[in-house]
Design an enzyme around this catalytic site. Sequence first.
Site, PDB file in Angstrom:
ATOM      1  N   CYS A  92       0.790  -1.225   0.000  1.00 46.15           N
ATOM      2  CA  CYS A  92       0.000   0.000   0.000  1.00 46.15           C
ATOM      3  C   CYS A  92       0.826   1.280   0.000  1.00 46.15           C
ATOM      4  O   CYS A  92       0.260   2.372  -0.065  1.00 46.15           O
ATOM      5  CB  CYS A  92      -0.959  -0.003   1.191  1.00 46.15           C
ATOM      6  SG  CYS A  92      -2.112  -1.387   1.147  1.00 46.15           S
ATOM      7  N   HIS A 141      -2.736   8.358   5.974  1.00 47.59           N
ATOM      8  CA  HIS A 141      -3.075   7.067   5.379  1.00 47.59           C
ATOM      9  C   HIS A 141      -4.522   6.735   5.749  1.00 47.59           C
ATOM     10  O   HIS A 141      -5.304   6.334   4.900  1.00 47.59           O
ATOM     11  CB  HIS A 141      -2.127   5.983   5.883  1.00 47.59           C
ATOM     12  CG  HIS A 141      -2.354   4.648   5.265  1.00 47.59           C
ATOM     13  ND1 HIS A 141      -2.079   4.393   3.933  1.00 47.59           N
ATOM     14  CD2 HIS A 141      -2.840   3.486   5.772  1.00 47.59           C
ATOM     15  CE1 HIS A 141      -2.376   3.138   3.660  1.00 47.59           C
ATOM     16  NE2 HIS A 141      -2.850   2.561   4.752  1.00 47.59           N
ATOM     17  N   GLU A 172      -0.854   5.900  13.372  1.00 45.61           N
ATOM     18  CA  GLU A 172      -0.606   7.170  12.696  1.00 45.61           C
ATOM     19  C   GLU A 172      -0.687   8.348  13.656  1.00 45.61           C
ATOM     20  O   GLU A 172       0.162   9.244  13.632  1.00 45.61           O
ATOM     21  CB  GLU A 172      -1.631   7.377  11.591  1.00 45.61           C
ATOM     22  CG  GLU A 172      -1.236   6.842  10.261  1.00 45.61           C
ATOM     23  CD  GLU A 172      -2.105   7.417   9.169  1.00 45.61           C
ATOM     24  OE1 GLU A 172      -1.640   8.331   8.457  1.00 45.61           O
ATOM     25  OE2 GLU A 172      -3.241   6.949   9.023  1.00 45.61           O
ATOM     26  N   LYS A 198      -9.570   8.445   2.068  1.00 44.50           N
ATOM     27  CA  LYS A 198     -10.135   7.095   1.941  1.00 44.50           C
ATOM     28  C   LYS A 198     -11.568   7.050   2.446  1.00 44.50           C
ATOM     29  O   LYS A 198     -12.317   6.141   2.097  1.00 44.50           O
ATOM     30  CB  LYS A 198      -9.277   6.091   2.709  1.00 44.50           C
ATOM     31  CG  LYS A 198      -7.901   5.837   2.100  1.00 44.50           C
ATOM     32  CD  LYS A 198      -7.159   4.767   2.880  1.00 44.50           C
ATOM     33  CE  LYS A 198      -5.762   4.524   2.329  1.00 44.50           C
ATOM     34  NZ  LYS A 198      -4.837   5.641   2.591  1.00 44.50           N
ATOM     35  N   HIS A 240      -9.923   2.520  -0.345  1.00 40.34           N
ATOM     36  CA  HIS A 240      -8.498   2.192  -0.305  1.00 40.34           C
ATOM     37  C   HIS A 240      -8.120   1.383  -1.552  1.00 40.34           C
ATOM     38  O   HIS A 240      -8.413   0.193  -1.646  1.00 40.34           O
ATOM     39  CB  HIS A 240      -8.213   1.387   0.973  1.00 40.34           C
ATOM     40  CG  HIS A 240      -6.769   1.163   1.254  1.00 40.34           C
ATOM     41  ND1 HIS A 240      -5.768   1.437   0.360  1.00 40.34           N
ATOM     42  CD2 HIS A 240      -6.141   0.657   2.360  1.00 40.34           C
ATOM     43  CE1 HIS A 240      -4.599   1.140   0.886  1.00 40.34           C
ATOM     44  NE2 HIS A 240      -4.799   0.660   2.093  1.00 40.34           N
ATOM     45  N   PHE A 266       1.131  -3.342   4.331  1.00 40.78           N
ATOM     46  CA  PHE A 266       1.447  -4.689   4.793  1.00 40.78           C
ATOM     47  C   PHE A 266       2.921  -4.979   4.478  1.00 40.78           C
ATOM     48  O   PHE A 266       3.431  -4.634   3.420  1.00 40.78           O
ATOM     49  CB  PHE A 266       0.567  -5.710   4.087  1.00 40.78           C
ATOM     50  CG  PHE A 266      -0.845  -5.774   4.606  1.00 40.78           C
ATOM     51  CD1 PHE A 266      -1.288  -4.901   5.577  1.00 40.78           C
ATOM     52  CD2 PHE A 266      -1.730  -6.721   4.120  1.00 40.78           C
ATOM     53  CE1 PHE A 266      -2.587  -4.964   6.051  1.00 40.78           C
ATOM     54  CE2 PHE A 266      -3.038  -6.794   4.584  1.00 40.78           C
ATOM     55  CZ  PHE A 266      -3.466  -5.914   5.555  1.00 40.78           C
TER      56      PHE A 266
END
Length: 422
Positions: A169, A309, A320, A341, A346, A405
């Site tokens: 990502c 994010h 975050e 998002k 996403h 990830f």
Amino acid sequence: MTRRVVITGIGVRAPGGNGTKAFWDLLSNGRTATRNISFFDASQFRSRIAGEVDFDAVAEGFSPREIRRMDRATQFAVACTRDALADSGLDLGSVDPHRVGVSLGSAVASATSLENEYLVMSDAGKSWEVDPAYLSPHMFDYLSPGVMPAEVAWEVGAEGPVTMVSDGCTSGLDSVGYAVQLIREGTVDTVVAGAADTPVSPIVVACFDAIKATTTRNDDPAHASRPFDGTRNGFVLAEGAAMFVLEEYEAAKKRGAHIYAEVGGYATRCNAHHMTGLRKDGREMAEAIRVSLDEARLDGTTIDYINAHGSGTKQNDRHETAAFKRSLGDHAYNVPVSSIKSMVGHSLGAIGSVEIAASLLAIEHNVVPPTANLHTPDPECDLDYVPLTAREQRVDTVLTVGSGFGGFQSAMVLHRPEVASV
């Protein structure tokens, strides 16, 4: 002297409308584009909603042969490239092709076409042994991720470095970061960079179902993506793409190009800890932020907006929040933070580039896009997340971050070229 790098062209394909103008109209008005999956029958899945792009390849100018050859994600990348190049006003015919590069990011590349081909060859999974007689002549194009940036290179005539960046990502941030490095070191003068992903397919939906990462709020898809909200319960899968034209600053200035922003700094780190686990103190992301600010030679207090994010998972949002506090100190409480998002979902490897586009447009219009669907603040996420409504304010410098990830954490600082360094 380090060569400066600027962005002079943008092309976007995202849920809610095609093109940069439609994309910004959606974000600045706080509208959401997440909906029930329409590409296939999703009734068997735990999460049945997504951010789908209403993309018509024929209307976009692709020939029947191109449509057959290119995966949907590749089509997105090429369409965005055409827009970005037109937006930049750069005539690549007057540029040495060996001084032009391509850097493209994607997490799952041509997964959609690969899955479709498997379904054909196995008769929708009925045959254990697939029949190669039904193999597409373009199977290699789907199997090799490197074909995606190659198609972009053919589109623009780039004969310099052509690279595929695939690290989950953060791919869309890292592909642009790599492009910046190529220009700074003098390898090329221009790079077409960005990312594309079209993961709204049964196999990808099933994978995220298995680890329970996506939301089950299927009865209300428009309000299902809830970053930083106390009622969030997972992210909404999406597709999308964004491509940019990056140039050396002096060359762009000389030709009178419109400059959206300068890429001041970029950094990426890995936690070397866990595929999906994140430390609560946000140390890895904070380190990426610190290095990107140092590279930009800017103090954290100069940040006017953080494009988070903000996936909508509890672990990520808290990680975050801690990272912003750790890297920016007290200024973290004064700077607006938001997650787009909440509106477009996403799109995995593409989202980092889509969020760069949002950051550039925030600078362009002096508007901070909101975090939609944020009604119930999480006490552990106690910063200014710009709930529901966009905010007009001066935006000179933006920090945009990504988390992926594998433990990847990336950060980029974008600012107006005239912003002074410390």
